[in-house]
Design an enzyme around this catalytic site. Structure first.
Site, mmCIF file in Angstrom:
data_model
loop_
_atom_site.group_PDB
_atom_site.id
_atom_site.type_symbol
_atom_site.label_atom_id
_atom_site.label_comp_id
_atom_site.label_asym_id
_atom_site.label_seq_id
_atom_site.Cartn_x
_atom_site.Cartn_y
_atom_site.Cartn_z
ATOM 1 N N HIS A 191 -13.648 31.713 1.774
ATOM 2 C CA HIS A 191 -12.344 31.599 1.103
ATOM 3 C C HIS A 191 -11.465 32.796 1.383
ATOM 4 O O HIS A 191 -10.248 32.718 1.254
ATOM 5 C CB HIS A 191 -12.547 31.322 -0.385
ATOM 6 C CG HIS A 191 -13.016 29.926 -0.590
ATOM 7 N ND1 HIS A 191 -14.346 29.591 -0.602
ATOM 8 C CD2 HIS A 191 -12.325 28.759 -0.671
ATOM 9 C CE1 HIS A 191 -14.456 28.288 -0.731
ATOM 10 N NE2 HIS A 191 -13.258 27.748 -0.769
ATOM 11 N N GLU A 433 -17.276 16.051 0.176
ATOM 12 C CA GLU A 433 -17.697 17.297 0.822
ATOM 13 C C GLU A 433 -19.189 17.552 0.698
ATOM 14 O O GLU A 433 -19.679 18.613 1.087
ATOM 15 C CB GLU A 433 -16.872 18.490 0.326
ATOM 16 C CG GLU A 433 -16.664 18.580 -1.159
ATOM 17 C CD GLU A 433 -15.713 19.699 -1.567
ATOM 18 O OE1 GLU A 433 -15.249 20.475 -0.719
ATOM 19 O OE2 GLU A 433 -15.434 19.799 -2.775
ATOM 20 N N ASP A 457 -16.893 22.376 3.291
ATOM 21 C CA ASP A 457 -18.187 22.219 2.621
ATOM 22 C C ASP A 457 -19.019 21.125 3.263
ATOM 23 O O ASP A 457 -20.242 21.243 3.341
ATOM 24 C CB ASP A 457 -17.974 21.929 1.130
ATOM 25 C CG ASP A 457 -17.746 23.212 0.352
ATOM 26 O OD1 ASP A 457 -18.486 24.173 0.592
ATOM 27 O OD2 ASP A 457 -16.816 23.257 -0.461
ATOM 28 N N CYS A 504 -8.619 17.519 3.962
ATOM 29 C CA CYS A 504 -7.983 18.782 3.573
ATOM 30 C C CYS A 504 -8.814 20.012 3.941
ATOM 31 O O CYS A 504 -8.458 21.131 3.573
ATOM 32 C CB CYS A 504 -7.656 18.778 2.084
ATOM 33 S SG CYS A 504 -9.109 18.623 1.055
#
Ligand code: PEP
Ligand code: MG
Length: 581
Positions: A191, A433, A457, A504
């Site tokens: 992240h 995910e 993920d 996404c």
């Protein structure tokens, strides 16, 4: 000149002065001391050494009492290092003859020692480097005391060089002055990488140890396109990079002129290009790039860097800001996805040896219902402000989805009782995910209004590869045939049930994959706003028939490397200006 190869996580080229951060996130100033202050500075160092030694001796005695002498010996080793005459004389030399400040001398010398251990083959010996970092931290704490400077108070442009940056530290970087950053650790799907893209600053992670070789103040180039870092570049290299940055800028400006044109393929198929955001201000980035809305709002960033959880009003304020700025276009708000590397500034859970498989995301939400309900109330209240959709992250079982929907229904009832308005038909979706969600996708599509594939993920969990670990970066590839099959299965299931499916994860913003994804039937992409013009440009250049042919070939291939090479060549053929060559 020294070149380092790392992992490119946020594109662009940054050239500027290095600012080195210590392992606790504070800057290490490279300062000089006046000639006549040398004795005072040496005395200050001595005082810090004595204080640090006293502290270590205290820990030593406490541990000896509780666990015995064997464990206390760890601290004896630290004490010996601090008293070491070679270390002492090297520090004295730096202060007395080179006039460096004690802080800078300590950091530079101990990091050099640590790097010697880090380069050793033996893992046991390499771990000794941590002991040296520990001593460095302790001495710096005593030397700097409350004067430790964080990087919030910059006054001139810098490139930040650090061992690591957490997502919330990255989010707090001052965009006005931080032109780019490099970290020794970190992986492509972390992240921290995602926030760097959101901030639109070039970034390279996972270079391995190099901080011992820099002092701060020297010139550095960060090549966020190729994952390259160049310390003290020569004139020729500098000129080449300046020219490259200029050329990239020209292409970017040209692509941004596509802003008001919809993404339509050369054979007339409309594609929706949404933006991913972490902070409300990023809506402007999406609008400026002509995005069709927000495909993923990562709301967990509302929790990072705060001492207490955000209240309903804080949530509502953020969501209404987004709804207003997007001006009627759709917004998919994802409920908080906390845990793993996105943790609030709270003490870490005491016993969480494997955070990615632990209490993260929707699991955490279902375990902390008041916190979850607070967010859902705010989302529902904001649902009357435009086209708002909600989605749940990391759904791995049907039961989990049903529980989340039950909590939502319960919050709706609550709002009804209080006469608070909300959109009763607000679309409810889920992220795809976790591989188990794909295995059961035919059931899931019966119970949601839309799907959104989170390839970051999905790749991590399908291949059992940590998305933020540089040592397994070669295995972390969304183009792996196993991941592609899961993506294709999800798209087919959504199509069969006639519900929208979006992607996404980072994959959707990577131009190398656009043709493949179009060929697999994807029509909704959500990416970092800066990628929207590039993806749009590719759509304009290709037909669905060409994309299907690409997908057909790729799905017959057996390994990620062949697929990646083929897709890179293909992009070069169809849209050469964007091939990154
Ligand atoms: C993903 O996993 O692809 C995703 C979009 O979610 P995040 O990156 O926030 O985990
Ligand atoms: Mg995810």
């Amino acid at each position: 000149m020294q070149k380092l190869q790392g992992i490119a996580v946020s594109p662009g080229i940054a050239i500027g002065e290095a600012l080195v951060m210590d392992s606790e996130g504070f800057r290490i100033p490279r300062r000089f001391v006046a000639r006549d202050a040398v004795d005072d500075e040496l005395a200050r160092l001595e005082k810090a050494i004595v204080a640090a030694s006293g502290e270590i001796a205290g820990h030593r005695d406490a541990i000896a009492l509780e666990l015995g002498e064997k464990y206390a010996a760890i601290f004896d080793a630290h004490l010996l290092m601090l008293q070491d005459s070679r270390l002492r004389s090297e520090l004295e030399e730096m202060i007395r003859h080179r006039h460096y400040s004690p802080e800078y001398s300590v950091s530079r010398t101990l990091r050099r020692y640590a790097s010697v251990f880090q380069r050793l083959e033996s893992a046991n010996l390499a771990e000794r480097a941590n002991d040296i970092y520990d001593i460095e931290k302790r001495l710096l704490r005593h030397l700097l005391g409350h004067r430790r400077e964080n990087i919030a108070h910059l006054t001139s442009p810098v490139l930040v060089l650090a061992y690591n940056l957490t997502p919330s530290e990255t989010a707090n970087l001052d965009r006005q002055f931080v032109l780019g950053f490099v970290t020794e650790i970190g992986g492509p799907g972390s992240h921290t990488a995602i926030v760097a893209e959101a901030l639109e600053i070039p970034a390279v992670v996972g270079t391995g140890p190099f901080l011992a070789d820099v002092s701060g103040g020297e010139q550095v180039i960060i090549d966020g396109n190729k994952g390259m870092v160049i310390l003290q570049p020569d004139e020729e290299t500098l000129a080449r990079y300046r020219q490259e940055a200029q050329e990239k800028h020209t292409v970017t400006v040209r692509l941004e002129s596509l802003r008001d044109r919809p993404a339509i393929t050369a054979d007339g198929v409309r594609v929706n290009l949404f933006g991913n955001i972490e902070f409300p201000y990023e809506v402007t980035h999406c609008v400026d790039r002509g995005a069709d809305g927000i495909g993923l709002y990562r709301t967990e960033f509302l929790y990072l860097g705060r001492e207490v959880d955000p209240t309903e009003e804080v949530h509502y304020e953020a969501y209404s800001q987004v709804m207003q700025a997007i001006n009627g276009k759709p917004v998919a708000i994802r409920t908080f996805d906390l845990g793993a590397d996105k943790v609030p500034n709270l003490p870490p859970p005491a016993d969480e040896p494997n955070p990615c498989l632990g209490l993260r995301s929707i699991r955490l939400a279902l375990r902390h219902l008041p916190m979850f309900r607070t967010q859902l109330r705010a989302i529902l209240r904001a649902s009357v402000l435009g086209d708002l959709r909600v989605m749940f992250p990391l759904i791995s079982t049907l039961l989990e989805l049903r529980q989340a929907k039950m909590v939502l229904a319960d919050v709706m009832e609550d709002l009804d009782e209080h006469g608070i308005a909300y959109n009763r038909t607000m679309p409810v979706g889920m992220m795809v995910e976790v591989p188990s969600a794909v295995v059961m996708i035919d059931r899931f599509v019966e119970e949601v209004d839309f799907l959104s594939i989170g390839t970051n993920d999905l790749t991590q969990y399908t291949l059992a590869v940590d998305r933020s670990n540089k040592d397994v970066v070669g295995l972390y590839n969304p183009a792996d045939p196993a991941v592609l099959r899961l993506i294709s299965t999800s798209i087919e299931a959504a199509d069969k049930r006639s519900i929208p499916i979006n992607m996404c994860g980072q994959m959707s913003g990577n131009p190398n994959y656009t043709m493949l994804l179009l060929g697999l039937g994807l029509r909704n992409f959500s990416a970092v706003p800066s990628a929207v013009p590039e993806i749009k440009n590719i759509c304009h250049h290709v037909t669905i028939a060409q994309c299907r042919e690409v997908a057909g070939r790729v799905m017959a291939m057996e390994n990620a490397r062949d697929i990646s090479n083929y897709l890179r060549e293909d992009l070069k053929r169809y849209v050469p200006e964007q091939s990154g060559e």
